[in-house]
Design a protein around this motif. Sequence first.
Motif, PDB file in Angstrom:
ATOM      1  N   PHE A 137       0.428  -1.064  -0.216  1.00 18.85           N
ATOM      2  CA  PHE A 137       0.452  -0.096  -0.367  1.00 18.85           C
ATOM      3  C   PHE A 137       0.897   1.249   0.221  1.00 18.85           C
ATOM      4  CE2 PHE A 137      -2.175   3.882   2.340  1.00 18.85           C
ATOM      5  CZ  PHE A 137      -3.066   3.424   1.719  1.00 18.85           C
ATOM      6  N   VAL A 138       1.472   1.638   0.992  1.00 18.21           N
ATOM      7  CA  VAL A 138       2.724   2.242   1.061  1.00 18.21           C
ATOM      8  C   VAL A 138       3.606   2.438  -0.174  1.00 18.21           C
ATOM      9  CG1 VAL A 138       4.578   3.629   1.957  1.00 18.21           C
ATOM     10  CG2 VAL A 138       3.343   2.092   3.749  1.00 18.21           C
ATOM     11  N   ALA A 139       3.839   1.409  -0.862  1.00 15.48           N
ATOM     12  CA  ALA A 139       4.775   1.659  -2.481  1.00 15.48           C
ATOM     13  C   ALA A 139       3.290   1.905  -3.173  1.00 15.48           C
ATOM     14  CB  ALA A 139       5.623   0.243  -3.372  1.00 15.48           C
ATOM     15  N   ALA A 140       2.980   1.713  -3.061  1.00 10.15           N
ATOM     16  CA  ALA A 140       1.642   2.348  -4.484  1.00 10.15           C
ATOM     17  C   ALA A 140       1.129   3.850  -3.753  1.00 10.15           C
ATOM     18  CB  ALA A 140       0.270   1.133  -4.193  1.00 10.15           C
ATOM     19  N   TRP A 141       1.152   4.587  -2.631  1.00 10.44           N
ATOM     20  CA  TRP A 141       1.154   5.637  -2.386  1.00 10.44           C
ATOM     21  C   TRP A 141       1.552   6.620  -2.648  1.00 10.44           C
ATOM     22  CZ3 TRP A 141       0.961   7.080   3.224  1.00 10.44           C
ATOM     23  CH2 TRP A 141       0.491   8.910   3.083  1.00 10.44           C
ATOM     24  N   GLN A 142       3.637   6.027  -2.882  1.00 10.26           N
ATOM     25  CA  GLN A 142       4.284   6.149  -3.205  1.00 10.26           C
ATOM     26  C   GLN A 142       4.302   6.161  -4.871  1.00 10.26           C
ATOM     27  OE1 GLN A 142       7.268   8.240  -1.009  1.00 10.26           O
ATOM     28  NE2 GLN A 142       7.736   9.148  -3.505  1.00 10.26           N
ATOM     29  N   VAL A 143       4.194   6.340  -4.931  1.00 12.81           N
ATOM     30  CA  VAL A 143       4.102   5.792  -6.762  1.00 12.81           C
ATOM     31  C   VAL A 143       2.902   6.792  -7.479  1.00 12.81           C
ATOM     32  CG1 VAL A 143       3.772   4.587  -9.313  1.00 12.81           C
ATOM     33  CG2 VAL A 143       4.868   3.585  -7.240  1.00 12.81           C
ATOM     34  N   THR A 144       2.143   6.869  -6.859  1.00 15.22           N
ATOM     35  CA  THR A 144       1.102   7.404  -6.862  1.00 15.22           C
ATOM     36  C   THR A 144       1.273   8.886  -6.754  1.00 15.22           C
ATOM     37  OG1 THR A 144      -0.820   6.228  -6.742  1.00 15.22           O
ATOM     38  CG2 THR A 144      -1.772   7.813  -6.951  1.00 15.22           C
ATOM     39  N   SER A 145       2.009   9.175  -5.622  1.00 16.58           N
ATOM     40  CA  SER A 145       1.921  10.001  -5.296  1.00 16.58           C
ATOM     41  C   SER A 145       3.069  11.227  -6.419  1.00 16.58           C
ATOM     42  CB  SER A 145       2.327  10.646  -3.934  1.00 16.58           C
ATOM     43  OG  SER A 145       3.754  10.356  -3.873  1.00 16.58           O
ATOM     44  N   MET A 146       3.850  10.499  -7.009  1.00 16.78           N
ATOM     45  CA  MET A 146       4.640  11.063  -7.479  1.00 16.78           C
ATOM     46  C   MET A 146       4.269  11.329  -9.097  1.00 16.78           C
ATOM     47  SD  MET A 146       7.830   8.652  -6.716  1.00 16.78           S
ATOM     48  CE  MET A 146       7.433   7.059  -7.645  1.00 16.78           C
ATOM     49  N   LEU A 147       3.687  10.688  -9.580  1.00 15.36           N
ATOM     50  CA  LEU A 147       2.839  11.070 -10.981  1.00 15.36           C
ATOM     51  C   LEU A 147       1.213  12.162 -10.667  1.00 15.36           C
ATOM     52  CD1 LEU A 147       1.851   7.293 -11.496  1.00 15.36           C
ATOM     53  CD2 LEU A 147       3.833   8.110 -12.855  1.00 15.36           C
ATOM     54  N   ILE A 148       0.752  12.280  -9.832  1.00 17.91           N
ATOM     55  CA  ILE A 148       0.091  13.500  -9.292  1.00 17.91           C
ATOM     56  C   ILE A 148       0.834  14.625  -8.381  1.00 17.91           C
ATOM     57  CG2 ILE A 148      -2.310  13.557  -8.782  1.00 17.91           C
ATOM     58  CD1 ILE A 148      -3.057  10.745  -8.743  1.00 17.91           C
ATOM     59  N   PRO A 149       0.352  15.711  -8.757  1.00 18.07           N
ATOM     60  CA  PRO A 149       0.326  17.079  -7.510  1.00 18.07           C
ATOM     61  C   PRO A 149       0.345  16.740  -6.679  1.00 18.07           C
ATOM     62  CG  PRO A 149      -0.248  17.828 -10.086  1.00 18.07           C
ATOM     63  CD  PRO A 149      -0.599  15.970  -9.898  1.00 18.07           C
ATOM     64  N   PRO A 150       1.298  17.197  -4.827  1.00 14.99           N
ATOM     65  CA  PRO A 150       1.504  16.652  -4.130  1.00 14.99           C
ATOM     66  C   PRO A 150      -0.207  17.635  -3.553  1.00 14.99           C
ATOM     67  CG  PRO A 150       2.960  18.363  -4.176  1.00 14.99           C
ATOM     68  CD  PRO A 150       2.859  17.724  -5.713  1.00 14.99           C
ATOM     69  N   ARG A 151      -0.225  18.408  -4.360  1.00 22.15           N
ATOM     70  CA  ARG A 151      -1.707  19.332  -3.476  1.00 22.15           C
ATOM     71  C   ARG A 151      -3.582  18.873  -3.767  1.00 22.15           C
ATOM     72  NH1 ARG A 151      -4.141  23.153  -7.815  1.00 22.15           N
ATOM     73  NH2 ARG A 151      -4.958  24.075  -5.880  1.00 22.15           N
ATOM     74  N   TYR A 152      -2.981  17.628  -4.755  1.00 22.54           N
ATOM     75  CA  TYR A 152      -3.444  16.234  -4.101  1.00 22.54           C
ATOM     76  C   TYR A 152      -3.516  15.290  -3.198  1.00 22.54           C
ATOM     77  CZ  TYR A 152      -6.406  19.281  -8.286  1.00 22.54           C
ATOM     78  OH  TYR A 152      -6.173  20.440  -9.038  1.00 22.54           O
ATOM     79  N   VAL A 153      -2.534  14.874  -4.149  1.00 26.43           N
ATOM     80  CA  VAL A 153      -1.480  13.584  -3.076  1.00 26.43           C
ATOM     81  C   VAL A 153      -0.518  13.536  -2.523  1.00 26.43           C
ATOM     82  CG1 VAL A 153      -1.473  10.719  -3.524  1.00 26.43           C
ATOM     83  CG2 VAL A 153      -3.699  11.777  -5.123  1.00 26.43           C
ATOM     84  N   PRO A 154      -0.778  14.061  -1.967  1.00 28.56           N
ATOM     85  CA  PRO A 154       0.667  14.178  -0.969  1.00 28.56           C
ATOM     86  C   PRO A 154       1.466  12.612  -0.760  1.00 28.56           C
ATOM     87  CG  PRO A 154      -0.779  14.822   0.435  1.00 28.56           C
ATOM     88  CD  PRO A 154      -1.449  14.598  -0.785  1.00 28.56           C
ATOM     89  N   GLY A 155       2.784  12.350  -0.775  1.00 27.32           N
ATOM     90  CA  GLY A 155       3.037  11.659  -1.095  1.00 27.32           C
ATOM     91  C   GLY A 155       3.169  11.396   1.323  1.00 27.32           C
ATOM     92  N   PRO A 156       3.518   9.887   1.074  1.00 25.43           N
ATOM     93  CA  PRO A 156       3.532   9.829   2.328  1.00 25.43           C
ATOM     94  C   PRO A 156       5.517  10.242   3.066  1.00 25.43           C
ATOM     95  CG  PRO A 156       4.467   6.965   0.706  1.00 25.43           C
ATOM     96  CD  PRO A 156       4.099   8.850  -0.296  1.00 25.43           C
ATOM     97  N   ALA A 157       6.534  10.294   2.655  1.00 23.25           N
ATOM     98  CA  ALA A 157       7.667  11.284   3.082  1.00 23.25           C
ATOM     99  C   ALA A 157       6.679  13.347   3.377  1.00 23.25           C
ATOM    100  CB  ALA A 157       8.356  11.539   2.253  1.00 23.25           C
ATOM    101  N   THR A 158       5.345  13.192   2.771  1.00 24.06           N
ATOM    102  CA  THR A 158       5.278  14.032   2.976  1.00 24.06           C
ATOM    103  C   THR A 158       4.682  14.678   3.757  1.00 24.06           C
ATOM    104  OG1 THR A 158       5.825  14.782   0.578  1.00 24.06           O
ATOM    105  CG2 THR A 158       3.999  17.029   1.475  1.00 24.06           C
ATOM    106  N   THR A 159       3.538  13.795   3.735  1.00 22.87           N
ATOM    107  CA  THR A 159       2.568  13.106   5.360  1.00 22.87           C
ATOM    108  C   THR A 159       3.217  12.861   6.317  1.00 22.87           C
ATOM    109  OG1 THR A 159       0.746  12.276   3.489  1.00 22.87           O
ATOM    110  CG2 THR A 159       0.691  12.114   5.226  1.00 22.87           C
ATOM    111  N   PHE A 160       4.477  12.152   6.551  1.00 19.73           N
ATOM    112  CA  PHE A 160       4.747  11.901   8.045  1.00 19.73           C
ATOM    113  C   PHE A 160       5.540  13.220   8.050  1.00 19.73           C
ATOM    114  CE2 PHE A 160       3.836   7.356   6.529  1.00 19.73           C
ATOM    115  CZ  PHE A 160       4.290   6.763   8.235  1.00 19.73           C
ATOM    116  N   ALA A 161       5.977  13.774   7.605  1.00 19.43           N
ATOM    117  CA  ALA A 161       6.360  15.083   7.620  1.00 19.43           C
ATOM    118  C   ALA A 161       5.419  16.396   8.401  1.00 19.43           C
ATOM    119  CB  ALA A 161       7.427  16.233   6.144  1.00 19.43           C
ATOM    120  N   LYS A 162       4.404  16.289   7.752  1.00 18.35           N
ATOM    121  CA  LYS A 162       3.162  17.623   8.583  1.00 18.35           C
ATOM    122  C   LYS A 162       3.136  16.649   9.606  1.00 18.35           C
ATOM    123  CE  LYS A 162       0.534  20.565   7.900  1.00 18.35           C
ATOM    124  NZ  LYS A 162       1.472  21.608   7.344  1.00 18.35           N
ATOM    125  N   LEU A 163       2.921  14.883  10.484  1.00 18.93           N
ATOM    126  CA  LEU A 163       2.227  14.619  10.409  1.00 18.93           C
ATOM    127  C   LEU A 163       3.551  15.162  12.240  1.00 18.93           C
ATOM    128  CD1 LEU A 163      -0.043  13.229  11.866  1.00 18.93           C
ATOM    129  CD2 LEU A 163       1.461  10.931  11.350  1.00 18.93           C
TER     130      LEU A 163
END
Lengths: 251, 260
Positions: free
Chosen positions: A15-41
């Motif tokens: 799931f995390v890998a799929a999330w990572q791949v998706t976030s690289m294809l779509i701008p972060p304002r729509y799908v932020p990646g795991p790293a961005t999300t954890f930074a926010k957390l």
Amino acid sequence: MLSQLVTRVVSIAVFVAAWQVTSMLIPPRYVPGPATTFAKLIEFAGSGALLGNLATTMIRLLGGFAVALLVGVAVGSAMGLYRRAEGALDLWVMVCLTIPSLVYIIIAFLWLGLTELGAIAAIAWTTFPAITVNVWSGVKAIDQGLIDMARVFRASRAVRGFAVILPQILPYVMGASRYGFGIAWKVTVFVELMGRSDGVGYQLNYSFQIFDMPGVFAWTLFFVAIMITIELGILKPLERHLFRWRPELRA
Amino acid sequence: MTAVSLAEIRKAFPDQEGTDEVLVFDGLSLSVRDREFVCLLGESGCGKSTLLNMVGGLDRDFSGHLALEGNAGPDSVKTDPRIGYVFQEHRLLPWLSVYDNLKFVLRTGGIPSDLWSSSISLWLDRVGLWEFRNAYPHQLSGGMRQRVSIARAFVIDPDILLMDEPFSGLDEFTGRQMREELLQLWRQSQKTVLFVTHNCFEACYLADRILILGNRPARVTDEVPVDIPRDYESEELFERSVGLTRKVLGTGLGRLRGQS
């Protein structure tokens, strides 16, 4: 047991890998990646907002859930035990079950103001019909034969209640609780969005207002993690321990 | 000495519409002597279980005279006779282990707690289930569960044992074996037994005396003493049970003729 754990870990990794791949294809304002999300957390955690809002939300959640459980068990038991109560209430329980939670929230806030009490009332109101229905069917399934057995062997009324009837109802109350808890936490967030100025629901709404997608993701991830921990860490082991005598739960 | 005596019992149920009542018993009388094994034989629906429930105190909605007496010696003070009951289904508490199911009735029966462990081990040993003391009922076979249920009835050292078709839910081989075991337990403990059944062969094998319950409202239509040795292989047992079947059917046919 171990292979089950491995399966779970692998599924999370995928799931995390799929999330990572998706976030690289779509701008972060729509799908932020795991790293961005954890930074926010981590940012939220650093400011103290994370635990503070969680505590507020949990208090509302548990307050509303406790009231719902109390009312649900009382009404459900009455309906299961007395035919008259069942005839009088079954329609209304169905009505309560059908009304959208939004209606309860609006009514509770209009009656009680945008207060803690209003929030708890709305949560309790939304949750109790589901608990009632579960307890009702459980109480109806009580085995009269066991009660007769206890009477022949001279068990007092109190012993019959606590040692013969209660253990029969408990699995249903437990099932109803887990189900009700699931409803309660969803509605709590909604209640906070509608009428409170703190809590996880409010923070989610705030992130929405400023279009902070990493914030939305961070709050969601955090809340889900907490709920899963409660479910898998507390409720499920408790249920397994309490009902180890039940064949269907041993599998 | 009489252990159980019923006289002029009248009992009615409301009928299905609730407007009228159906008489189950009207003037029923019977008695069971101390240490006697009595089988109550009748067709299904004739009120055998109702009668047993009345003796067991589960059903108090009847008129007439019902007396139970304990078979304790003169020096012991017993007011209420203690009843051990074996139901058609095992009726074990599913959330308690075999051991704790026995402990449950010892506690509710007011038996001093220092006797519990020795009584439980004695009776679980006698029914051959001591090894299974920590098992839950669902982990046992049907026959084993009924054995626990029998041990539960004996463990409280009852004055009277009531049994309601306890073997009818078991397969014939298990049932046969358990009848033998029951007789052995009965000989060891010398209890008064009132045993309900619709199985003529079973009645002839187990009983000292058979009471045939027939006609509605039901009463004891016939009384058959059984004086043959309790032996599955005996020709006599077979002949007796065939004769008994005819007798029971006879009362049934009589009722049918009476209705037409």
